[in-house]
Design an enzyme around this catalytic site. Structure first.
Site, PDB file in Angstrom:
ATOM      1  CE1 TYR A  45     -64.091   2.551  60.973  1.00 23.92           C
ATOM      2  CE2 TYR A  45     -65.852   1.739  59.320  1.00 23.92           C
ATOM      3  CZ  TYR A  45     -64.913   2.394  59.350  1.00 23.92           C
ATOM      4  OH  TYR A  45     -64.332   3.148  58.496  1.00 23.92           O
ATOM      5  CE  LYS A 100     -32.568  -4.634  64.076  1.00 24.37           C
ATOM      6  NZ  LYS A 100     -31.650  -4.111  65.055  1.00 24.37           N
TER       7      LYS A 100
HETATM    8  C1  LIG Z   1     -28.036  -6.004  64.209  1.00 24.12           C
HETATM    9  C2  LIG Z   1     -28.148  -4.815  63.265  1.00 24.12           C
HETATM   10  O1  LIG Z   1     -29.232  -3.727  63.565  1.00 24.12           O
HETATM   11  C3  LIG Z   1     -27.370  -4.621  62.235  1.00 24.12           C
HETATM   12  O2  LIG Z   1     -26.381  -5.528  61.829  1.00 24.12           O
HETATM   13  O3  LIG Z   1     -27.407  -3.802  61.306  1.00 24.12           O
HETATM   14 MG   LIG Z   2     -29.254  -2.523  61.943  1.00 25.07          MG
END
Ligand SMILES: CC(=O)C(=O)O
Ligand SMILES: [Mg+2]
Ligand SMILES: NC(=O)C1=CN([C@@H]2O[C@H](COP(=O)(O)OP(=O)(O)OC[C@H]3O[C@@H](n4cnc5c(N)ncnc54)[C@H](OP(=O)(O)O)[C@@H]3O)[C@@H](O)[C@H]2O)C=CC1
Length: 759
Positions: A45, A100
């Site tokens: 920092y 994700k």
């Molecule tokens: C797998 C995916 O991205 C969906 O089902 O929207």
């Molecule tokens: Mg999706």
């Protein structure tokens, strides 16, 4: 909430508990630099951080060098098409986006976090993302409804100089195209001949049909449908993106379009495809029902009307999971590694072909293990790789990186693709770099003939085949030729192509020589000639060891079907110990490579034996290119607390003190001292000049338990125990060893010396 399907193995409460315990959500972040001292703080920092600030101000690309940007992907959504659940708002999409992000990290070691944008207005969305977009090395757009998603992606691609990739479009297109390539291969249909019907003309569907056309499907052989039915040329209520795929067709409903079709792609919603529709399809129909969380039609329903179908869904609880998780982590991995400016069409095509090609290769046991031992072999129930296939991380990204380089979108080309492949392996398997070096040494040395004693076992055949394919030496399989060929064929391998030698102990011309020789060796140890004859004729360990003893093979691998001690006893009747035999395990964890001895031979070594184990282990570690620093481990530290077990170790040190050895050693000490220099500072007489890399254990149980414990806890990879000290090179794998373990053992059996392994 969606209904549970018959196959679902969890309840709604399970899902909520998973997401809330022990802490809410699925991701966290971890520092990559120490933050322990005042100096660390000043560097991380103020004032230290000002230096990279100025460097980036002068050249924005320096952000790749001085920040996490280059390995950072944002998963961005506004929640307008969450899975197949519809527009449930930006906040509701957060669990999917966190999911994700966590998949990016888990499967490709890409750092990622989610951003939920509170707007359904495409222009506002674009403005927000455009203004924060430089933060990341790439942007994964997710679950944004069509047709807005097309415009949003196109605009952001123009506005930003990093990959912007709408996963529902292209991730789905890539993996469904890979699946189609292989499904057609299996049923013997050509892409240019198949009739394809799409249910769901949205983000995923339109992009999938587009990529399939780029791969060879003819436009005139396609029909696309939305909720109103077929989108034919001239229909009303059609977006420009749908109109681009509209065809001249007399059909007006999905049911009509599916009559005689070869392929149906479901990217719409649960229940959109009926049994009657499937029944009307052409022979060997290909049905990809990919709606999430519930497919357009279940595999059970398909099976009830068509036994000749190839079926895939988006779910992990059925075979053939066609899910974009197979594409986006690896596509971004390859793109980030060349600092790509975009993920272009060629990179997507390369990804589809690479995924299809990987599925056609022999599947390692480690993959089967992740699927409760299910046999995975290219065919109707295995058309694409499975998400837990550890090969994906090093197999796919090099194709992406290379294509990015070839098409001019790479900022930083990869100079050494082989080294890149190794670095990718290393991300998920710490033993990869070590094994790569050992293999390189074996490959460049004189070709070794490795006899695999249990040559009829399918795992052994596959390991021998992989060994030969990797050009590591010449495998010889001991067993009945017919059975070996049959098992090889079942594993999808052709012997004639590779020319692997087979030795059948019962009919080998060498038997008389082996019997004469072994009888001469054993006749004064209580064995009759007929005993020896039986041993050579009927027991493959004796026969294989005799081949090695008589110079017809250089080394041997066994142990898959027999426990270690039994196999060793048999081998020992044929081969002598050179000086002292020990078991040496290699433990790789947190960037360290440690050698642990004795993990298989001496149950309760006395002081003299402990000293010899250290000498043998140190010598072996030298052949592996490392300077040994030996720590004798114990529960006690230099006599504290006093006790017999510690005394034995102290005596071993005294014995070594009286010998002229050329390596560092010290003891007795606990692991914390052996592996931590700060802790060692309390002992100024300590002779180790650095952290120990060879750990001599006081007895076999502590050796075996500690190595297996760290392995079981995760985060550590253990190779071995390697057998060291026989007059000829023999490796005994654990009972029921995997193909990978057998291959590793064969590689070490064939290894002499000549690698340099860093600490
Ligand atoms: C797998 C995916 O991205 C969906 O089902 O929207
Ligand atoms: Mg999706
Ligand atoms: N397996 C995988 O990897 C992936 C699966 N998917 C799944 O694909 C589906 C579509 O996602 P996406 O393209 O992002 O969504 P979009 O909203 O962009 O598109 C959905 C399309 O499906 C149509 N549709 C919806 N319900 C029905 C129905 N009951 N019968 C026929 N058509 C219907 C819609 O028609 P209309 O416009 O007339 O409403 C629209 O054309 C979702 O279930 C999603 O989970 C998506 C990405 C990856």
């Amino acid at each position: 909430m969606p209904e549970l399907t018959d196959k679902q193995t969890f309840s709604d409460d399970d899902a909520l508990e998973f997401h809330s315990d022990p802490i809410p959500g699925k991701i966290s972040m971890a520092p990559t630099k120490p933050m322990a001292t005042q100096r660390d703080l000043s560097l991380a920092y103020s004032p230290g951080v000002a230096v990279p600030v100025l460097a980036i101000a002068a050249d924005a690309d320096k952000a790749y060098d001085y920040t996490a940007k280059g390995n950072l992907v944002a998963v961005i959504s506004n929640g307008t098409a969450i899975l197949g659940l519809g527009n449930l708002g930006h906040m509701a999409s957060k669990p999917v986006m966190e999911g994700k992000s966590v998949l990016f990290k888990r499967f490709a070691d890409v750092d990622s976090f989610d951003v939920e944008v509170k707007t359904t207005d495409p222009d506002e969305f674009v403005t927000v993302v455009k203004n924060i977009g430089d933060t990341w090395g790439g942007i994964n757009l997710e679950d944004i409804k069509s047709p807005e998603c097309f415009e949003i992606e196109a605009q952001l691609q123009d506005l930003l100089d990093i990959p912007v990739f709408h996963d529902d479009q292209h991730g789905t297109a890539i993996i469904s195209t890979a699946g189609l390539i292989n499904a057609c291969h299996i049923v013997g249909k050509k892409l240019e001949d198949v009739k394809v019907v799409l249910s769901g003309a949205g983000a995923a569907g339109l992009s999938s049909i587009a990529l399939m056309k780029a791969a060879g499907v003819k436009a005139e052989n396609t029909v696309i449908c939305d909720r109103q039915g077929v989108i034919y040329k001239g229909r009303d209520n059609v977006s420009q993106w749908q109109a681009a795929h509209a065809t001249d067709t007399p059909h007006r409903t999905l049911a009509e379009a599916m009559v005689g079709a070869d392929v149906v792609l479901g990217l719409s919603a649960k229940g959109a495809i009926t049994k009657e529709m499937v029944a009307s399809m052409a022979p060997n129909p290909i049905i990809f029902a990919m709606a999430n969380p519930d497919p357009e039609i279940t595999p059970e329903d398909v099976k009830s009307v068509r036994s000749d179908a190839i079926m895939a869904t988006g779910r992990s609880d059925y075979v053939n999971q066609i899910n974009n998780v197979l594409a986006f982590p690896y596509l971004f991995r390859g793109a980030l590694d060349v600092r790509a400016r975009q993920i272009n069409h060629e990179m997507k095509i390369a990804c589809a072909h690479a995924l299809a090609a990987l599925a056609r290769e022999d599947v390692p046991d480690e993959v089967a293990a992740a699927y409760r031992g299910r046999k995975l072999k290219f065919g109707p129930e295995y058309i694409i790789p499975t998400p837990f296939d550890p090969r994906l991380i090093w197999y796919i990204p090099p194709f992406i990186a290379q294509t990015a380089m070839d098409t001019g979108v790479a900022r930083k080309p990869i100079e050494d693709m082989d080294a890149y492949r190794i670095s990718l392996r290393q991300r998920v398997d710490p033993s990869a770099a070590l094994m790569q070096k050992i293999q390189a040494s074996v490959r460049s040395g004189p070709k070794q003939r490795v006899v695999f004693a249990e040559g009829e076992e399918q795992s052994v055949i596959r390991a021998a085949w992989a060994f030969k394919q990797a050009e590591l030496g010449t495998p010889i399989l001991v067993g009945r030729e017919e059975l070996i060929r049959q098992n090889a064929a079942e594993a999808g391998l052709s012997f004639d192509e590779l020319g692997i030698e087979i030795m059948n102990a019962r009919i080998s011309e060498r038997n008389t020589d082996y019997v004469d020789w072994l009888y001469a060796r054993l006749q004064r140890r209580g064995y009759l000639r007929r005993d020896v004859q039986r041993m050579i004729n009927q027991d493959r360990n004796y026969f294989a060891a005799a081949m090695v003893a008589r110079g017809e093979a250089d080394c041997m691998v066994t142990g898959v079907t027999r426990n270690f001690n039994m196999a060793l006893k048999e081998v020992r009747r044929v081969l002598d110990v050179k000086d002292r035999m020990i078991g040496l395990s290699i433990l790789l964890a947190k960037g360290r490579t440690l050698f642990v001895a004795d993990t298989s031979i001496h149950e309760l070594p006395d002081a003299a034996e402990l000293a010899e184990i250290a000498v043998k282990a140190a010598a072996t570690v030298k052949t592996l290119g490392r300077k040994p620093r030996v720590a004798f481990l114990s529960y006690s530290t230099f006599g504290d607390p006093p006790g017999n077990r510690g005394e034995k170790v102290r005596e071993a040190i005294r014995i070594l003190d009286g010998m002229d050895v050329d390596f560092e050693y010290e003891g007795e000490m606990p692991p914390a001292l052996a592996l931590n220099s700060e802790a060692r500072a309390n002992y100024p007489f300590m002779r180790l000049t650095g952290d120990a890399n060879v750990l001599v254990m006081p007895a076999i149980h502590s050796a075996a338990i500690s190595t297996r414990l760290v392995q079981a806890l995760g985060g550590a990879t253990v190779i071995g125990p390697l057998l060291v000290g026989l007059e000829k090179s023999v490796q005994i794998v654990p009972l029921g060893a995997s193909v990978g373990e057998i291959m590793t053992a064969a590689t070490f059996a064939a290894y002499a010396e000549g690698v340099e392994i860093e600490d």
